[in-house]
Design a protein around this motif. Structure first.
Motif, PDB file in Angstrom:
ATOM      1  N   HIS A  10      41.480 -14.081 -29.942  1.00 34.39           N
ATOM      2  CA  HIS A  10      41.365 -15.264 -30.543  1.00 34.39           C
ATOM      3  C   HIS A  10      42.445 -16.386 -29.878  1.00 34.39           C
ATOM      4  CE1 HIS A  10      40.677 -18.279 -33.826  1.00 34.39           C
ATOM      5  NE2 HIS A  10      42.134 -18.158 -33.940  1.00 34.39           N
ATOM      6  N   ALA A  11      43.592 -15.946 -29.831  1.00 31.00           N
ATOM      7  CA  ALA A  11      44.831 -16.784 -29.393  1.00 31.00           C
ATOM      8  C   ALA A  11      44.086 -17.421 -27.925  1.00 31.00           C
ATOM      9  CB  ALA A  11      45.996 -16.067 -29.453  1.00 31.00           C
ATOM     10  N   ARG A  12      44.021 -16.333 -27.018  1.00 24.92           N
ATOM     11  CA  ARG A  12      43.608 -16.966 -25.716  1.00 24.92           C
ATOM     12  C   ARG A  12      42.582 -17.854 -25.774  1.00 24.92           C
ATOM     13  NH1 ARG A  12      43.059 -12.382 -23.603  1.00 24.92           N
ATOM     14  NH2 ARG A  12      40.844 -12.109 -23.611  1.00 24.92           N
ATOM     15  N   GLY A  13      41.531 -17.788 -26.745  1.00 23.74           N
ATOM     16  CA  GLY A  13      40.379 -18.729 -26.877  1.00 23.74           C
ATOM     17  C   GLY A  13      40.922 -20.151 -27.341  1.00 23.74           C
ATOM     18  N   GLU A  14      42.128 -19.905 -28.343  1.00 20.84           N
ATOM     19  CA  GLU A  14      42.486 -21.139 -28.611  1.00 20.84           C
ATOM     20  C   GLU A  14      43.490 -22.113 -27.520  1.00 20.84           C
ATOM     21  OE1 GLU A  14      43.165 -22.476 -32.165  1.00 20.84           O
ATOM     22  OE2 GLU A  14      41.150 -21.564 -32.215  1.00 20.84           O
ATOM     23  N   ARG A  15      44.054 -21.269 -26.598  1.00 17.70           N
ATOM     24  CA  ARG A  15      44.689 -21.991 -25.730  1.00 17.70           C
ATOM     25  C   ARG A  15      43.732 -22.680 -24.727  1.00 17.70           C
ATOM     26  NH1 ARG A  15      47.985 -17.057 -25.931  1.00 17.70           N
ATOM     27  NH2 ARG A  15      46.663 -16.346 -24.117  1.00 17.70           N
ATOM     28  N   LEU A  16      42.506 -21.886 -24.421  1.00 24.30           N
ATOM     29  CA  LEU A  16      41.488 -22.354 -23.404  1.00 24.30           C
ATOM     30  C   LEU A  16      40.403 -23.370 -23.953  1.00 24.30           C
ATOM     31  CD1 LEU A  16      40.707 -18.894 -21.649  1.00 24.30           C
ATOM     32  CD2 LEU A  16      42.214 -20.806 -20.878  1.00 24.30           C
ATOM     33  N   ALA A  17      40.439 -23.379 -25.275  1.00 20.43           N
ATOM     34  CA  ALA A  17      39.282 -24.197 -25.897  1.00 20.43           C
ATOM     35  C   ALA A  17      39.873 -25.703 -25.474  1.00 20.43           C
ATOM     36  CB  ALA A  17      39.075 -24.117 -27.256  1.00 20.43           C
ATOM     37  N   GLY A  18      41.030 -26.136 -25.780  1.00 20.24           N
ATOM     38  CA  GLY A  18      41.435 -27.409 -25.664  1.00 20.24           C
ATOM     39  C   GLY A  18      41.263 -28.153 -24.266  1.00 20.24           C
ATOM     40  N   PRO A  19      41.965 -27.401 -23.078  1.00 28.03           N
ATOM     41  CA  PRO A  19      41.787 -27.860 -22.028  1.00 28.03           C
ATOM     42  C   PRO A  19      40.012 -27.796 -21.489  1.00 28.03           C
ATOM     43  CG  PRO A  19      43.161 -26.266 -21.980  1.00 28.03           C
ATOM     44  CD  PRO A  19      42.874 -26.017 -23.162  1.00 28.03           C
ATOM     45  N   LEU A  20      39.227 -26.833 -21.974  1.00 25.00           N
ATOM     46  CA  LEU A  20      37.878 -26.765 -21.529  1.00 25.00           C
ATOM     47  C   LEU A  20      37.252 -28.064 -21.986  1.00 25.00           C
ATOM     48  CD1 LEU A  20      35.452 -25.230 -20.168  1.00 25.00           C
ATOM     49  CD2 LEU A  20      35.269 -23.988 -22.795  1.00 25.00           C
ATOM     50  N   PHE A  21      37.169 -28.266 -23.197  1.00 25.97           N
ATOM     51  CA  PHE A  21      36.422 -29.487 -23.748  1.00 25.97           C
ATOM     52  C   PHE A  21      37.133 -30.992 -23.266  1.00 25.97           C
ATOM     53  CE2 PHE A  21      35.207 -26.337 -26.797  1.00 25.97           C
ATOM     54  CZ  PHE A  21      33.664 -26.544 -26.983  1.00 25.97           C
ATOM     55  N   ALA A  22      38.256 -30.959 -23.057  1.00 26.66           N
ATOM     56  CA  ALA A  22      39.029 -31.975 -22.426  1.00 26.66           C
ATOM     57  C   ALA A  22      38.553 -32.049 -20.829  1.00 26.66           C
ATOM     58  CB  ALA A  22      40.376 -32.137 -22.416  1.00 26.66           C
ATOM     59  N   ALA A  23      38.389 -31.241 -20.150  1.00 27.38           N
ATOM     60  CA  ALA A  23      37.728 -31.481 -18.904  1.00 27.38           C
ATOM     61  C   ALA A  23      36.174 -31.471 -18.954  1.00 27.38           C
ATOM     62  CB  ALA A  23      37.783 -29.830 -18.169  1.00 27.38           C
ATOM     63  N   ILE A  24      35.829 -31.017 -19.806  1.00 30.35           N
ATOM     64  CA  ILE A  24      34.101 -31.714 -19.780  1.00 30.35           C
ATOM     65  C   ILE A  24      33.892 -33.081 -20.175  1.00 30.35           C
ATOM     66  CG2 ILE A  24      31.902 -31.234 -21.541  1.00 30.35           C
ATOM     67  CD1 ILE A  24      32.662 -28.449 -22.052  1.00 30.35           C
ATOM     68  N   GLY A  25      34.660 -33.406 -21.075  1.00 27.42           N
ATOM     69  CA  GLY A  25      34.465 -34.889 -21.306  1.00 27.42           C
ATOM     70  C   GLY A  25      34.959 -35.876 -20.110  1.00 27.42           C
ATOM     71  N   ILE A  26      36.070 -35.325 -19.605  1.00 32.26           N
ATOM     72  CA  ILE A  26      36.724 -36.251 -18.161  1.00 32.26           C
ATOM     73  C   ILE A  26      35.485 -35.849 -17.230  1.00 32.26           C
ATOM     74  CG2 ILE A  26      38.201 -36.154 -16.461  1.00 32.26           C
ATOM     75  CD1 ILE A  26      40.265 -35.332 -18.573  1.00 32.26           C
ATOM     76  N   VAL A  27      34.823 -34.720 -16.865  1.00 28.57           N
ATOM     77  CA  VAL A  27      33.803 -34.790 -16.083  1.00 28.57           C
ATOM     78  C   VAL A  27      32.529 -35.599 -16.342  1.00 28.57           C
ATOM     79  CG1 VAL A  27      32.274 -33.267 -15.082  1.00 28.57           C
ATOM     80  CG2 VAL A  27      34.524 -32.400 -15.212  1.00 28.57           C
ATOM     81  N   ALA A  28      32.189 -35.591 -17.646  1.00 30.60           N
ATOM     82  CA  ALA A  28      31.275 -36.267 -18.172  1.00 30.60           C
ATOM     83  C   ALA A  28      31.559 -37.806 -17.922  1.00 30.60           C
ATOM     84  CB  ALA A  28      30.726 -36.318 -19.642  1.00 30.60           C
ATOM     85  N   LEU A  29      32.877 -38.077 -18.161  1.00 31.06           N
ATOM     86  CA  LEU A  29      32.978 -39.632 -17.884  1.00 31.06           C
ATOM     87  C   LEU A  29      33.257 -39.996 -16.447  1.00 31.06           C
ATOM     88  CD1 LEU A  29      34.418 -42.099 -19.359  1.00 31.06           C
ATOM     89  CD2 LEU A  29      36.751 -41.306 -19.168  1.00 31.06           C
ATOM     90  N   ALA A  30      33.626 -39.171 -15.582  1.00 31.23           N
ATOM     91  CA  ALA A  30      33.710 -39.337 -14.268  1.00 31.23           C
ATOM     92  C   ALA A  30      32.211 -39.518 -13.540  1.00 31.23           C
ATOM     93  CB  ALA A  30      34.305 -38.178 -13.442  1.00 31.23           C
ATOM     94  N   VAL A  31      31.143 -38.667 -14.022  1.00 29.04           N
ATOM     95  CA  VAL A  31      29.890 -38.784 -13.732  1.00 29.04           C
ATOM     96  C   VAL A  31      29.233 -40.191 -14.211  1.00 29.04           C
ATOM     97  CG1 VAL A  31      27.569 -37.895 -13.809  1.00 29.04           C
ATOM     98  CG2 VAL A  31      29.635 -36.122 -13.641  1.00 29.04           C
ATOM     99  N   CYS A  32      29.682 -40.551 -15.201  1.00 37.96           N
ATOM    100  CA  CYS A  32      29.035 -41.683 -15.888  1.00 37.96           C
ATOM    101  C   CYS A  32      29.470 -42.925 -14.982  1.00 37.96           C
ATOM    102  CB  CYS A  32      29.201 -41.781 -17.139  1.00 37.96           C
ATOM    103  SG  CYS A  32      28.221 -40.816 -18.125  1.00 37.96           S
ATOM    104  N   THR A  33      30.619 -42.683 -14.530  1.00 36.64           N
ATOM    105  CA  THR A  33      31.484 -44.086 -13.977  1.00 36.64           C
ATOM    106  C   THR A  33      31.099 -43.885 -12.645  1.00 36.64           C
ATOM    107  OG1 THR A  33      33.534 -43.650 -15.356  1.00 36.64           O
ATOM    108  CG2 THR A  33      33.681 -44.841 -13.271  1.00 36.64           C
TER     109      THR A  33
END
Length: 408
Positions: A10-33
């Motif tokens: 659970h602790a490892r998932g907490e550490r990885l979830a934030g960077p993962l969803f931030a990365a997904i959003g940035i990738v989607a933003l880059a693709v759209c741009t």
């Protein structure tokens, strides 16, 4: 195969979830741009808003582990994300795909009941912004598919993951219930075993108690009767013989009464209607009448009624000590002292008899059993028993018990 601690996962998932969803959003933003740039629709304002949105998404990394402790920060972050998505959607409809990133982030950032409002805001805010301030440029087909299918797929995955989690929780609960039932069965067995042991210990204690009662009543009474009969046989006059026979009659009647009361596990007869000092005084008087020994009784302190078990213990110890001094010590004087001293009560029985060595092996005249019975009685009520004696120096018996009032 080594197991994995759930807390660590659970602790490892907490550490990885934030960077993962931030990365997904940035990738989607880059693709759209990039897609918008190929169509020549990206201006400086769009790039600035896209850059600010990307920087805003990075705030999800430190925020995600603290979202439950600081819910208003999570609300502020999501509001900023929707503002960026709405602004980009009004500048170019391609960024509608980027706005769809709000759906999965809403599910993981908020509790279930509040995520519904976040999902609704994700669906409504960009559309309203596009309808009010947006351009009339057509929306690419892939953007439409990504905006609809992507959230649906994520919702399906999220529901499936929650079902799996619930299924595992139910399985763990069922396993825990099975272990609990097994433990309860084991406890029931242990409880039955403890009850059996307690019952056996109770039987043993009751046997010891009855042995002490018989020794303190029948044995002493019969001993006194034998002594008086022997004295009657040696009497030189009819008057003396008659006096000894009267004592035999009295001892026999008292012994019978005591035997009946011992069987009924009641208090000694003298304690039924009398206070302990009076009962001891009566005991001393009887011993004086049935022997040639000068016995005195003294009570000091303020007498208070004690718990019946305590008074019975003191009375029986005094009775046994007097019987031993009379039969075995050949004492000429015996002193009985009862002292009420606040939290404790003291009993002293001293004689000037022959005395004996307490460390020597027990004699066959019953003295050893009497001493053991006194110790057991005193120990049973959390008291202290002390015996002092030496050959030719008499014997002193001291008992100290807690003075627990009878009405406590």
């Amino acid at each position: 195969m080594m197991g994995v601690v759930p807390g660590a996962v659970h602790a490892r998932g907490e550490r990885l979830a934030g960077p993962l969803f931030a990365a997904i959003g940035i990738v989607a933003l880059a693709v759209c741009t990039i897609w918008a740039a190929t169509g020549g629709h990206v201006g400086s304002v769009t790039l600035v808003v896209a850059g600010l949105s990307a920087a805003w998404l990075l705030l999800l990394v430190p925020l995600f582990p603290r979202r439950e402790q600081h819910p208003w920060l999570a609300v502020g972050f999501f509001a900023g994300l929707l503002a960026g998505a709405a602004a980009l959607t009004t500048l170019d409809t391609t960024y509608t795909a980027f706005a769809s990133v709000g759906y999965p982030i809403a599910f993981v950032l908020f509790a279930a009941r509040w995520s519904i409002f976040a999902v609704t805001a994700t669906a409504v805010v960009p559309l309203l912004a596009k309808g009010i301030w947006g351009t009339d440029t057509p929306t690419p087909a892939w953007v439409f598919v990504a905006s609809v299918v992507g959230p649906m797929l994520y919702a399906a995955w999220f529901v499936g993951a929650e079902n799996d989690k619930r299924r595992r929780a139910n399985a763990a609960l069922a396993e825990a219930n099975a272990r609990l039932e097994t433990a309860l069965e084991e406890n029931a067995g242990l409880h039955a075993q403890l009850l059996t042991q307690a019952r056996e210990a109770g039987v043993h204690d009751e046997r010891q108690r009855m042995a002490r009662e018989i020794h303190d009543t029948l044995a002493q009474g019969l001993t006194g009767i034998v002594t008086q009969l022997q004295a009657a046989d040696r009497a030189s006059s009819a008057e003396s013989r008659q006096r000894h026979l009267a004592q035999v009659h009295t001892l026999a009647k008292d012994s019978l009464t005591e035997a009946r009361r011992a069987v009924q596990a009641l208090r000694p007869e003298p304690l039924t209607d009398s206070r302990l000092p009076d009962a001891l005084a009566e005991l001393v008087r009887r011993v004086t009448d049935t022997s040639c020994v000068a016995v005195t009784a003294e009570t000091s302190g303020e007498p208070v009624p004690l718990l019946p078990e305590l008074e019975v213990t003191l009375y029986r110890v005094a009775q046994e000590a007097l019987a031993n001094a009379e039969k075995h010590a050949r004492a000429s004087r015996i002193a009985v002292s009862l002292t009420y001293a606040g939290d404790v009560v003291l009993l002293d029985v001293r004689d000037d008899g022959t005395g004996f060595d307490p460390a020597a092996p027990a004699r066959g005249d019953g003295t050893g059993f009497g001493l053991q019975a006194m110790r057991q009685r005193v120990r049973r009520v959390a008291g202290t028993f002390t015996l002092e004696s030496a050959p030719g120096e008499g014997t002193a018996v001291n008992v100290q018990l807690p003075a627990i009032p009878a009405d406590r």
